[in-house]
Design a protein around this motif. Structure first.
Motif, short mmCIF file in Angstrom:
data_model
loop_
_atom_site.label_atom_id
_atom_site.label_comp_id
_atom_site.label_asym_id
_atom_site.label_seq_id
_atom_site.Cartn_x
_atom_site.Cartn_y
_atom_site.Cartn_z
N GLN A 83 -8.74 11.57 -12.35
CA GLN A 83 -8.08 10.22 -11.98
C GLN A 83 -6.44 10.94 -11.50
O GLN A 83 -6.17 12.37 -11.34
N ALA A 84 -6.31 10.14 -9.85
CA ALA A 84 -5.01 10.78 -9.50
C ALA A 84 -4.29 8.75 -9.45
O ALA A 84 -4.38 8.47 -9.73
N LEU A 85 -2.89 9.43 -10.26
CA LEU A 85 -1.47 8.32 -10.25
C LEU A 85 -0.67 8.10 -9.73
O LEU A 85 -0.16 9.19 -9.68
N TYR A 86 -0.28 7.61 -9.51
CA TYR A 86 0.59 7.13 -8.02
C TYR A 86 2.00 6.37 -9.39
O TYR A 86 1.26 5.41 -9.46
N SER A 87 3.47 6.69 -8.65
CA SER A 87 4.10 5.92 -9.66
C SER A 87 4.36 4.70 -8.10
O SER A 87 4.05 4.95 -6.77
N CYS A 88 4.45 3.30 -8.41
CA CYS A 88 4.17 2.29 -8.11
C CYS A 88 5.50 1.18 -8.70
O CYS A 88 5.46 1.78 -9.05
N ARG A 89 6.16 0.99 -7.55
CA ARG A 89 7.06 -0.68 -7.58
C ARG A 89 6.65 -2.25 -7.09
O ARG A 89 6.32 -1.07 -5.75
N LEU A 90 6.81 -2.74 -7.21
CA LEU A 90 6.98 -4.31 -6.71
C LEU A 90 7.37 -4.22 -5.62
O LEU A 90 8.75 -3.81 -5.59
N THR A 91 6.35 -5.23 -4.75
CA THR A 91 7.75 -5.15 -2.90
C THR A 91 8.79 -6.84 -3.62
O THR A 91 9.59 -7.18 -2.59
N VAL A 92 7.88 -7.46 -4.57
CA VAL A 92 7.75 -8.49 -4.43
C VAL A 92 8.31 -8.92 -6.08
O VAL A 92 6.22 -9.36 -6.52
N PHE A 93 8.50 -9.56 -6.49
CA PHE A 93 8.40 -10.35 -8.49
C PHE A 93 7.50 -10.84 -8.00
O PHE A 93 7.96 -12.48 -7.68
N GLN A 94 6.32 -11.35 -8.91
CA GLN A 94 5.42 -11.96 -8.72
C GLN A 94 4.68 -11.82 -9.52
O GLN A 94 4.06 -11.32 -11.17
N LYS A 95 3.96 -13.49 -10.30
CA LYS A 95 3.06 -13.88 -11.22
C LYS A 95 1.64 -12.49 -11.57
O LYS A 95 1.36 -12.87 -10.36
N VAL A 96 1.45 -11.77 -12.00
CA VAL A 96 -0.07 -10.90 -12.23
C VAL A 96 -0.72 -12.09 -12.43
O VAL A 96 -0.97 -13.55 -13.34
#
Length: 136
Positions: A83-96
């Motif tokens: 597994q390669a694990l990346y830190s991510c952030r939302l670009t726009v808050f959206q509904k999952v």
């Protein structure tokens, strides 16, 4: 040691307000149905790690994310995965929006709350290793 086939999984630690997004695997999933997992999936031939992650997150959650950095690599002797694990952030808050054939529930949890869930093996191992401690 004999060479064996293995899979490369690319997963996103999508953080928002001190919580990370986890997905519960659907009952029909062939591997670890019912376990909680991070968004992500298997690397396709000819695909970059980053392109794979962006594609998988969009397919599984309908979210758009920005990749911040590689958190690390993880493998276990007992499982044929890297597994390669990346830190991510939302670009726009959206509904999952989940694909019901893959995931049946989502939650935004703290690392402490994550420890109380039935986790897919790699996620339990990276939590134990402290790979998510930067969120505390």
């Amino acid at each position: 040691m004999a060479e064996q086939q293995f899979y490369v999984g690319i997963h996103g630690v999508i953080a928002s307000r001190g919580r990370i997004l986890v997905l519960k695997r659907a009952p029909a999933m062939p591997y670890r149905a019912g376990s909680w997992d991070l968004p992500g999936g298997h690397l396709a031939l000819g695909e970059s790690f980053e392109d794979c992650l962006l594609r998988e997150v969009k397919e599984e959650t309908a979210l758009d994310v920005a990749i911040e950095r590689l958190l690390g690599l993880h493998s276990m002797v007992s499982e044929p995965y890297l597994q390669a694990l990346y830190s991510c952030r939302l670009t726009v808050f959206q509904k999952v929006q989940l694909r019901p054939d893959e995931h049946v529930e989502h939650r935004w949890v703290t690392p402490a709350e994550l420890a109380s869930l039935e986790l897919i093996p790699y996620l339990a191992a990276i939590l134990k290793r402290g790979m998510l401690s930067y969120l505390n």
